[in-house]
Design a protein around this motif. Structure first.
Motif, PDB file in Angstrom:
ATOM      1  N   SER A  26      18.253   2.881  48.576  1.00  0.00           N
ATOM      2  CA  SER A  26      19.679   2.555  48.455  1.00  0.00           C
ATOM      3  C   SER A  26      19.943   1.282  47.676  1.00  0.00           C
ATOM      4  O   SER A  26      21.091   1.007  47.304  1.00  0.00           O
TER       5      SER A  26
ATOM      6  N   VAL B 155      26.124  -2.313  55.798  1.00  0.00           N
ATOM      7  CA  VAL B 155      25.762  -3.717  55.606  1.00  0.00           C
ATOM      8  C   VAL B 155      25.957  -4.458  56.934  1.00  0.00           C
ATOM      9  O   VAL B 155      26.985  -4.313  57.598  1.00  0.00           O
TER      10      VAL B 155
ATOM     11  N   GLN C 297      22.781  -0.962  50.039  1.00  0.00           N
ATOM     12  CA  GLN C 297      22.443  -1.272  51.429  1.00  0.00           C
ATOM     13  C   GLN C 297      22.935  -0.201  52.408  1.00  0.00           C
ATOM     14  O   GLN C 297      23.662  -0.480  53.362  1.00  0.00           O
ATOM     15  N   ARG C 298      22.494   1.019  52.167  1.00  0.00           N
ATOM     16  CA  ARG C 298      22.772   2.093  53.114  1.00  0.00           C
ATOM     17  C   ARG C 298      21.763   2.020  54.262  1.00  0.00           C
ATOM     18  O   ARG C 298      20.564   1.937  54.040  1.00  0.00           O
ATOM     19  N   SER C 299      22.287   2.079  55.463  1.00  0.00           N
ATOM     20  CA  SER C 299      21.453   1.840  56.643  1.00  0.00           C
ATOM     21  C   SER C 299      21.255   3.109  57.467  1.00  0.00           C
ATOM     22  O   SER C 299      22.167   3.927  57.612  1.00  0.00           O
TER      23      SER C 299
ATOM     24  N   TYR D 164      17.770  -0.850  56.200  1.00  0.00           N
ATOM     25  CA  TYR D 164      18.327  -0.260  54.987  1.00  0.00           C
ATOM     26  C   TYR D 164      17.354   0.746  54.383  1.00  0.00           C
ATOM     27  O   TYR D 164      16.135   0.546  54.374  1.00  0.00           O
TER      28      TYR D 164
ATOM     29  N   SER E 160      28.400   2.047  54.434  1.00  0.00           N
ATOM     30  CA  SER E 160      26.988   1.995  54.052  1.00  0.00           C
ATOM     31  C   SER E 160      26.144   1.345  55.139  1.00  0.00           C
ATOM     32  O   SER E 160      24.975   1.686  55.310  1.00  0.00           O
TER      33      SER E 160
END
Length: 267
Positions: free
Chosen positions: A57, A48, A61-63, A53, A46
């Motif tokens: 999400s 982190v 915490q999808r970046s 972010y 994801s």
């Protein structure tokens, strides 16, 4: 006759030169345009620790700087579903992330297993308690790697294959966290750092074995992160930091310089 032969030789030479110089692109250069890519997994997928972010999400915490986002941005697949989520286990990936998979999915990436064996708890124990307690926590995690994790991975990988029977599935590993005898002057002891690295190696070994059993591709990231571990001069991993959730996760550079090349090398 000689003129015709000369023209044939010249045209053949020019065609070969064009390929060499990149003037004519082989078919594989555009192969990714038809990919239907689904990115599964835990916080190491994801993103982190990488920042930036995505607004939708939430706590996952999808970046936009995580390796799945970077690969999709560079390759413009036909579709891209990003369901990886911070804190995910093999069970929660299986129960909550597989919806985008289908018979038309062509590419899947996944990181999972670290949370199953309590990696975060191990790191907390090592930071807050004694060296002996830290080493014991690592040993307990390794026991889980060899005991319960194989079945959990097999269940997850089977579910992925069932839902995406035509897809290439790439299982990515975890970094080795510490450069031993490195630049750190405080914090964990060398014994603790070596134990944590040993635990990471055991986890990666099991991921590689179970990926092979499932007919998936395993791609480790240890080589890419060598020289960029915690206690190196140019770390791509956060040490203990604020916010605490970023601790022991790759930075944006860890995704672009570590995870992305490891993924790209097998796709």
């Amino acid at each position: 006759m000689r003129a015709a032969k000369l023209r044939w030789v010249l045209s053949t030479f020019l065609a070969a030169s064009a390929l060499t110089l990149g003037l004519v692109q082989p078919a594989s250069a555009t192969a990714t345009a038809g990919e239907r890519y689904v990115a599964l997994g835990d916080s190491y997928s994801s993103g982190v620790g990488a920042g930036s972010y995505l607004s939708d999400s939430g706590s996952c915490q999808r970046s936009s700087k995580a390796y799945p986002s970077l690969w999709a941005a560079a390759n413009a697949p036909a579709s891209f579903a990003f369901t990886a989520c911070s804190g995910a286990t093999t069970s929660t990936v299986r129960s909550g992330q597989l919806a985008p998979l289908s018979s038309s999915t062509t590419l899947v990436s996944v990181t999972a297993g670290g949370n199953d064996v309590g990696f975060a708890d191990v790191m907390q124990t090592c930071v807050l308690q004694s060296e002996a307690t830290c080493v014991n926590a690592v040993n307990n995690a390794v026991a889980q790697v060899n005991g319960t994790l194989p079945g959990s991975l097999s269940s997850l990988y089977g579910a992925i294959r069932s839902r995406a029977p035509q897809a290439r599935v790439v299982v990515l590993g975890y970094p080795r966290f510490y450069q031993l005898n490195g630049t750190c002057i405080a914090g964990l002891s060398e014994t603790e750092r070596a134990a944590i690295n040993r635990g990471s190696d055991a986890l990666n070994g099991m991921l590689a074995k179970q990926a092979a059993n499932a007919g998936f591709t395993y791609s480790g990231v240890v080589d890419e992160f060598t020289g960029h571990e915690i206690c190196s001069a140019n770390a791509w991993l956060h040490s203990l930091t604020v916010p605490v959730s970023n601790s022991y996760h790759p930075t944006a550079a860890g995704h672009s310089g570590g995870y992305l090349p490891a993924f790209r090398s097998v796709v």
